[in-house]
Design a protein around this motif. Sequence first.
Motif, mmCIF file in Angstrom:
data_model
loop_
_atom_site.group_PDB
_atom_site.id
_atom_site.type_symbol
_atom_site.label_atom_id
_atom_site.label_comp_id
_atom_site.label_asym_id
_atom_site.label_seq_id
_atom_site.Cartn_x
_atom_site.Cartn_y
_atom_site.Cartn_z
ATOM 1 N N ALA A 1 1.329 -1.177 0.152
ATOM 2 C CA ALA A 1 0.210 0.058 -0.054
ATOM 3 C C ALA A 1 1.110 0.983 0.153
ATOM 4 C CB ALA A 1 -0.632 -0.199 1.196
ATOM 5 N N ARG A 2 2.352 0.954 0.107
ATOM 6 C CA ARG A 2 3.072 1.508 0.557
ATOM 7 C C ARG A 2 3.621 2.938 -1.465
ATOM 8 N NH1 ARG A 2 4.991 3.247 5.961
ATOM 9 N NH2 ARG A 2 6.065 5.084 4.759
ATOM 10 N N ILE A 3 3.120 1.343 -1.487
ATOM 11 C CA ILE A 3 4.365 1.851 -3.028
ATOM 12 C C ILE A 3 3.393 1.668 -3.910
ATOM 13 C CG2 ILE A 3 5.826 0.816 -4.482
ATOM 14 C CD1 ILE A 3 6.657 -1.270 -2.536
ATOM 15 N N PRO A 4 3.870 3.057 -4.794
ATOM 16 C CA PRO A 4 2.425 3.638 -6.273
ATOM 17 C C PRO A 4 1.796 2.662 -6.747
ATOM 18 C CG PRO A 4 4.815 5.275 -5.784
ATOM 19 C CD PRO A 4 4.973 3.862 -4.833
ATOM 20 N N ASN A 5 3.002 1.872 -6.934
ATOM 21 C CA ASN A 5 2.624 0.529 -8.356
ATOM 22 C C ASN A 5 3.202 -0.942 -7.960
ATOM 23 O OD1 ASN A 5 1.704 -0.698 -10.684
ATOM 24 N ND2 ASN A 5 3.029 0.451 -12.591
ATOM 25 N N ALA A 6 2.309 -1.333 -6.839
ATOM 26 C CA ALA A 6 3.424 -2.779 -6.628
ATOM 27 C C ALA A 6 1.633 -3.865 -6.613
ATOM 28 C CB ALA A 6 3.465 -2.174 -4.775
ATOM 29 N N VAL A 7 2.410 -4.870 -6.474
ATOM 30 C CA VAL A 7 1.628 -6.024 -6.613
ATOM 31 C C VAL A 7 1.791 -7.048 -5.985
ATOM 32 C CG1 VAL A 7 0.647 -5.866 -8.595
ATOM 33 C CG2 VAL A 7 1.960 -7.367 -8.355
ATOM 34 N N LEU A 8 1.373 -8.274 -4.749
ATOM 35 C CA LEU A 8 1.823 -8.913 -3.674
ATOM 36 C C LEU A 8 1.874 -10.095 -4.196
ATOM 37 C CD1 LEU A 8 3.052 -9.455 -0.956
ATOM 38 C CD2 LEU A 8 -0.172 -8.813 -0.485
ATOM 39 N N GLU A 9 2.816 -11.238 -4.091
ATOM 40 C CA GLU A 9 2.238 -12.816 -4.194
ATOM 41 C C GLU A 9 2.977 -13.342 -2.625
ATOM 42 O OE1 GLU A 9 1.890 -15.760 -6.697
ATOM 43 O OE2 GLU A 9 1.805 -13.785 -7.102
ATOM 44 N N VAL A 10 2.063 -13.595 -2.700
ATOM 45 C CA VAL A 10 2.028 -14.515 -0.930
ATOM 46 C C VAL A 10 2.805 -16.189 -1.497
ATOM 47 C CG1 VAL A 10 1.459 -15.359 1.140
ATOM 48 C CG2 VAL A 10 0.759 -13.482 0.647
ATOM 49 N N VAL A 11 3.553 -16.429 -1.092
ATOM 50 C CA VAL A 11 4.171 -17.791 -1.655
ATOM 51 C C VAL A 11 4.746 -19.188 -0.298
ATOM 52 C CG1 VAL A 11 5.359 -17.039 -3.084
ATOM 53 C CG2 VAL A 11 7.049 -17.518 -1.184
ATOM 54 N N PRO A 12 4.890 -19.706 -0.286
ATOM 55 C CA PRO A 12 5.263 -21.188 1.173
ATOM 56 C C PRO A 12 6.212 -20.549 1.428
ATOM 57 C CG PRO A 12 4.151 -21.902 -1.157
ATOM 58 C CD PRO A 12 4.180 -21.103 -1.411
ATOM 59 N N GLY A 13 6.436 -20.928 2.947
ATOM 60 C CA GLY A 13 7.676 -20.846 3.427
ATOM 61 C C GLY A 13 8.051 -19.613 4.029
ATOM 62 N N ASP A 14 8.408 -20.034 5.347
ATOM 63 C CA ASP A 14 9.086 -18.720 6.149
ATOM 64 C C ASP A 14 10.732 -18.284 5.538
ATOM 65 O OD1 ASP A 14 11.339 -20.537 6.600
ATOM 66 O OD2 ASP A 14 11.282 -21.494 8.514
ATOM 67 N N HIS A 15 11.298 -17.503 6.491
ATOM 68 C CA HIS A 15 12.163 -16.440 5.697
ATOM 69 C C HIS A 15 13.244 -16.893 5.520
ATOM 70 C CE1 HIS A 15 13.537 -12.648 5.492
ATOM 71 N NE2 HIS A 15 14.307 -13.017 5.582
ATOM 72 N N LEU A 16 14.143 -18.360 5.760
ATOM 73 C CA LEU A 16 14.653 -18.967 4.519
ATOM 74 C C LEU A 16 14.167 -20.297 3.914
ATOM 75 C CD1 LEU A 16 16.772 -19.771 7.810
ATOM 76 C CD2 LEU A 16 16.699 -17.880 6.501
ATOM 77 N N ARG A 17 13.107 -20.320 3.957
ATOM 78 C CA ARG A 17 12.424 -20.922 2.865
ATOM 79 C C ARG A 17 11.844 -21.050 1.826
ATOM 80 N NH1 ARG A 17 12.313 -23.662 8.010
ATOM 81 N NH2 ARG A 17 13.130 -25.670 8.598
ATOM 82 N N ALA A 18 11.118 -20.045 1.860
ATOM 83 C CA ALA A 18 10.267 -18.588 0.854
ATOM 84 C C ALA A 18 10.736 -19.176 -0.782
ATOM 85 C CB ALA A 18 9.444 -18.179 1.438
ATOM 86 N N VAL A 19 11.964 -17.899 -0.373
ATOM 87 C CA VAL A 19 13.273 -17.776 -1.201
ATOM 88 C C VAL A 19 13.266 -19.058 -2.382
ATOM 89 C CG1 VAL A 19 15.366 -18.145 -0.125
ATOM 90 C CG2 VAL A 19 15.385 -16.922 -2.055
ATOM 91 N N GLY A 20 13.209 -20.601 -1.617
ATOM 92 C CA GLY A 20 13.569 -21.160 -2.632
ATOM 93 C C GLY A 20 12.489 -22.293 -2.896
ATOM 94 N N HIS A 21 10.999 -21.908 -2.752
ATOM 95 C CA HIS A 21 9.865 -22.509 -2.748
ATOM 96 C C HIS A 21 9.724 -22.199 -4.202
ATOM 97 C CE1 HIS A 21 5.835 -23.871 -4.029
ATOM 98 N NE2 HIS A 21 6.285 -23.943 -2.547
ATOM 99 N N PRO A 22 9.362 -23.217 -5.208
ATOM 100 C CA PRO A 22 9.230 -23.201 -6.882
ATOM 101 C C PRO A 22 8.357 -21.754 -7.317
ATOM 102 C CG PRO A 22 9.166 -25.194 -6.874
ATOM 103 C CD PRO A 22 9.420 -24.870 -4.839
ATOM 104 N N ALA A 23 7.586 -21.455 -6.003
ATOM 105 C CA ALA A 23 6.815 -20.566 -6.139
ATOM 106 C C ALA A 23 7.144 -19.682 -6.029
ATOM 107 C CB ALA A 23 5.516 -20.742 -5.422
ATOM 108 N N PHE A 24 7.799 -19.535 -5.463
ATOM 109 C CA PHE A 24 9.141 -18.298 -5.641
ATOM 110 C C PHE A 24 10.064 -17.548 -6.961
ATOM 111 C CE2 PHE A 24 12.678 -15.118 -4.749
ATOM 112 C CZ PHE A 24 12.043 -14.202 -3.368
ATOM 113 N N ARG A 25 10.300 -18.690 -7.626
ATOM 114 C CA ARG A 25 11.196 -18.023 -8.906
ATOM 115 C C ARG A 25 10.452 -17.370 -9.476
ATOM 116 N NH1 ARG A 25 13.347 -22.981 -7.251
ATOM 117 N NH2 ARG A 25 12.557 -24.710 -8.286
ATOM 118 N N ALA A 26 9.484 -18.874 -9.448
ATOM 119 C CA ALA A 26 7.659 -18.578 -10.860
ATOM 120 C C ALA A 26 6.651 -17.331 -10.746
ATOM 121 C CB ALA A 26 7.214 -19.331 -10.138
#
Length: 266
Positions: free
Chosen positions: A230-255
């Motif tokens: 909401a603070r960024i003028p032209n932003a969208v959100l994607e929520v993926v599975p995982g915590d701080h360490l695991r989310a970045v390695g989830h296939p949904a993150f790179r997809a």
Amino acid sequence: MKIRSDSDPSREDRRFTADDGVEISYRTWGEGGTGWVILHHGFMSSAEINWEVTRVVGALTEEGFQVAALDARGHGRSDKPLDSSAYSLSRMAGDLGSLVASLDLEAFDLVGYSMGALVSAVVATQDGRVRRLVLGGIGRAAADPDSDDALDLIAIAEALEAEDPAAITAPGPASFRAFADSVGADLAPLAAAARGHAGEAVPFEEIPVPTLVIAGAEDPIARHPAALVARIPNAVLEVVPGDHLRAVGHPAFRAAITAFLTDTRT
């Protein structure tokens, strides 16, 4: 700024010297014509751990992107100064700018995770060559340091400096110290980095480019990401599975990253 190749050609590492004398290591991948993507990793991580091991680099090069990622000062193969003033977000944003200059880029997409997301957000407000921005691993607290879920960076620094880890009572700082010990991290420069970031505000509302915010559903550091969007003028959100360490390695993150960066509507 001086550029030279690393002495180990098998890694294809390169280095540049920032204007304060700190040497920064970086790597590049890919030969495609889709464009350049610059990656900035998170605290206590490295280009290899955050981006290669998680297959983000591979996903981007498969889409035809050329990719570059640095080891932030205090991390990986880069120099590790012990003065906290060497780690301000503006100083680290300058390192990204030096990397872009070394590659002689006219335009690029920028992806940051956690600490790297904060640095990347600063760069996006200052560098008109940024086309699209991806911010991973941060949420409401990144834009509201007074929120109840904000990290206490001074407490984290003190935990990293503690002689006896068992004496650390606060759960959050204790978890940072436990992780640092588990990976054999160099504690002193990381403590300096934490102190160097403390109290700095990021002007998210000044980001002028299309932005994707990605947060792990179980990430305690990236809670309430919609408040950041909401603070960024032209932003969208994607929520993926995982915590701080695991989310970045989830296939949904790179997809999510590749879909955003290849969408011609952004």
